[in-house]
Design an enzyme around this catalytic site. Structure first.
Site, short mmCIF file in Angstrom:
data_model
loop_
_atom_site.label_atom_id
_atom_site.label_comp_id
_atom_site.label_asym_id
_atom_site.label_seq_id
_atom_site.Cartn_x
_atom_site.Cartn_y
_atom_site.Cartn_z
N THR A 39 0.81 -1.21 0.00
CA THR A 39 0.00 0.00 0.00
C THR A 39 0.84 1.26 0.00
O THR A 39 0.59 2.20 -0.76
CB THR A 39 -0.94 0.01 1.22
OG1 THR A 39 -1.86 -1.08 1.11
CG2 THR A 39 -1.72 1.31 1.30
N GLY A 182 -13.31 11.75 8.16
CA GLY A 182 -12.66 12.93 8.70
C GLY A 182 -11.33 12.65 9.37
O GLY A 182 -10.87 13.44 10.19
N ILE A 185 -6.55 10.07 6.22
CA ILE A 185 -6.65 9.86 4.77
C ILE A 185 -7.59 10.89 4.16
O ILE A 185 -7.29 11.51 3.13
CB ILE A 185 -7.12 8.43 4.46
CG1 ILE A 185 -6.09 7.41 4.94
CG2 ILE A 185 -7.38 8.26 2.96
CD1 ILE A 185 -6.52 5.96 4.79
N HIS A 452 19.22 30.63 15.18
CA HIS A 452 18.37 31.82 15.01
C HIS A 452 18.57 32.36 13.60
O HIS A 452 19.71 32.48 13.13
CB HIS A 452 18.74 32.90 16.03
CG HIS A 452 17.97 34.17 15.84
ND1 HIS A 452 16.65 34.30 16.23
CD2 HIS A 452 18.34 35.36 15.29
CE1 HIS A 452 16.24 35.53 15.93
NE2 HIS A 452 17.25 36.19 15.36
#
EC number: 1.8.1.15
Length: 473
Positions: A39, A182, A185, A452
């Site tokens: 997948t 919701g 995915i 910074h």
């Protein structure tokens, strides 16, 4: 019936199991999908992020006026995006992985391209090149993954719908899209399609991303409300095909939602129910996950399971980590000749598991929510730090992004970290390190430099905002 030293079911994380330590073992690798690699490679993590990068670029253009830049989003060449993602990247990798396993470099591996189903302990029925085959193995690794859950009201309606498995390969970009769901995915695809010019409608029975820490959850939902057409707290009662070929959903308040396409993203279910596990004596939990012990072993001796089919975390980085642990443990069992002392075995690595959602804004979390920390009895201190309060946040003109840290006041230990905003999935890695190595936040804040004005200063300021006894600067 052909017998193997090792059988692996699934070519996702399971494909990583055979390493040089197993070069002398006969191995069968079973993959029934049309594309090799599982997948994540074919319809999950990797291609979705390639779409997200395009969506992020489009969203940045559409929102550029706040920086004094005259830049607009004129539309997406959807077929070109599909071609870039799949024809020029994903499909090449999938074919390459399959060719490698079939080739001369893996003489000890046989690839079976059919469905696998147990017919007895450590015995499987499958097929190879269309011909039925029965195989057995001394050791079996189940890495069969999961699939999209389709609510019966949709599955039984006869309407055309899409899931993550095919939505990215549509030949044309839909003018409008209803997303049912919701979670992560749903929200990643909502960002992709809305940013690329599709009108997105979201139908969900609860607020979006309900698992988030409440402060982050509320902020995310507040940003999503004006971005999408949302129908939250609603349940679908019927689905029909509209006259123009789109899909109309009827909700429990009798309103209707019609779009040219429907994406179902209502969660995923383990593929355990398709494996005939009862024939092998492998137990399954009520939620469908295969039962494994702390080391990844199922209730059938010699059979192990990893990833979505058994794990409490449906995340690729967890599946990979579990696979590494199980590989180690299989070697330990072989070395110890099944010594029940389990000497040298390691447990599945489920501590401090992070997650990220590449939506808009990006989300990332690790550890407890504030409520979970309170319920666990910790002496809790929290800090919500806005991106807009540090210099790089000023540069971005950011007014909505935030970090929430949760710590134990008495020990200085980080309990949870939650990011919402640009680079969230990257920024959180430092907090994953803090938790993994059990670092004291009072030292983390002052015993290192924070560049910074990099965006990492939002993390520095969040730590310093906690109610902890920091040493003098």
């Amino acid at each position: 019936m052909k017998h193997y030293d090792i059988i692996i079911i699934g070519s996702g994380s399971g494909n990583s199991f055979p390493t040089e330590e197993f070069d002398d073992c006969s191995i069968a690798l079973v993959e029934e999908g049309p594309r090799f690699g599982g997948t994540c490679l074919n319809s999950g993590c990797i291609p979705t992020k390639m779409y997200v990068v395009a969506a992020d670029t489009a969203a940045t253009a559409a929102d550029s006026s706040k920086l004094g830049i005259d830049m607009t989003f004129e539309g997406a060449d959807w077929p070109a995006i599909v071609d870039r993602v799949f024809a020029h990247r994903v499909d090449i990798i999938a074919r390459g992985g399959e060719d490698y396993r079939r080739g001369d470099e893996c003489p000890n591996v046989n690839l079976y391209n059919g469905h696998a189903e147990f017919t007895g302990p450590k015995t499987l029925r499958t097929s190879i090149d269309g011909e039925p085959a029965t195989i057995s193995g001394d050791t079996i690794i189940i890495a069969a993954g999961s699939r999209p859950f389709i609510p019966p009201v949709i599955a039984e309606s006869g309407v055309e719908f899409h899931t993550n498995e095919d939505i990215m390969r549509l030949p044309q970009q839909p003018e409008s899209l209803t997303i049912l769901g919701g979670g992560y995915i749903a929200m990643e695809f909502a960002h992709v399609f809305q940013s690329l010019g599709t009108h997105v409608r979201i139908v969900n029975r609860s607020p979006l991303m309900r698992h988030l820490d409440k402060d982050i959850h509320d902020r995310f939902n507040a940003q999503a409300a004006p971005r999408y057409e949302t129908h939250l707290g609603r349940v679908v009662t019927a689905a029909t095909t509209s006259p123009d070929g789109g899909v109309t959903l009827t909700l429990d308040d009798d309103t209707t939602v019609t779009s040219s396409a429907l994406l179902v993203a209502t969660g995923r279910v383990p593929n355990s129910d398709r494996l005939g596990l009862e024939a092998s004596g492998i137990d399954v939990r009520d939620d469908g996950r295969i039962v494994v012990d702390d080391y990844g072993r199922t209730t059938c001796d010699g059979v192990w399971a990893v990833g979505d089919v058994s794990s409490p975390y449906m995340l690729k980085h967890v599946a990979n980590a579990e696979l590494r642990a199980v590989r180690h443990n299989v070697l330990c069992v072989a070395d110890a000749q099944n010594d029940p002392s389990r000497a040298g075995m390691i447990p599945l690595p489920h501590d401090h598991v992070p997650s990220a959602v590449f939506t808009y804004p990006q989300l990332a979390s690790v550890g407890m929510t504030e409520q979970q920390a309170l319920d666990a009895g910790h002496d809790v201190t929290c800090k919500i730090q806005a991106y807009g309060d540090v210099a790089y946040g000023w540069a971005m003109e950011d007014t909505t992004s935030a970090v929430k840290l949760i710590a134990d006041r008495s020990t200085g230990r980080l309990l949870g970290a939650h990011y919402m905003g640009p680079q969230a999935a990257t920024l959180i890695q430092q907090m994953v390190t803090v938790m993994a190595f059990d670092l004291d936040l009072r030292k983390v804040a002052r015993h290192q430099y924070w560049i910074h004005p990099a965006l990492t200063e939002v993390t520095e300021n969040a730590i310093l905002g906690l109610d902890l006894d920091f040493p003098p600067a």
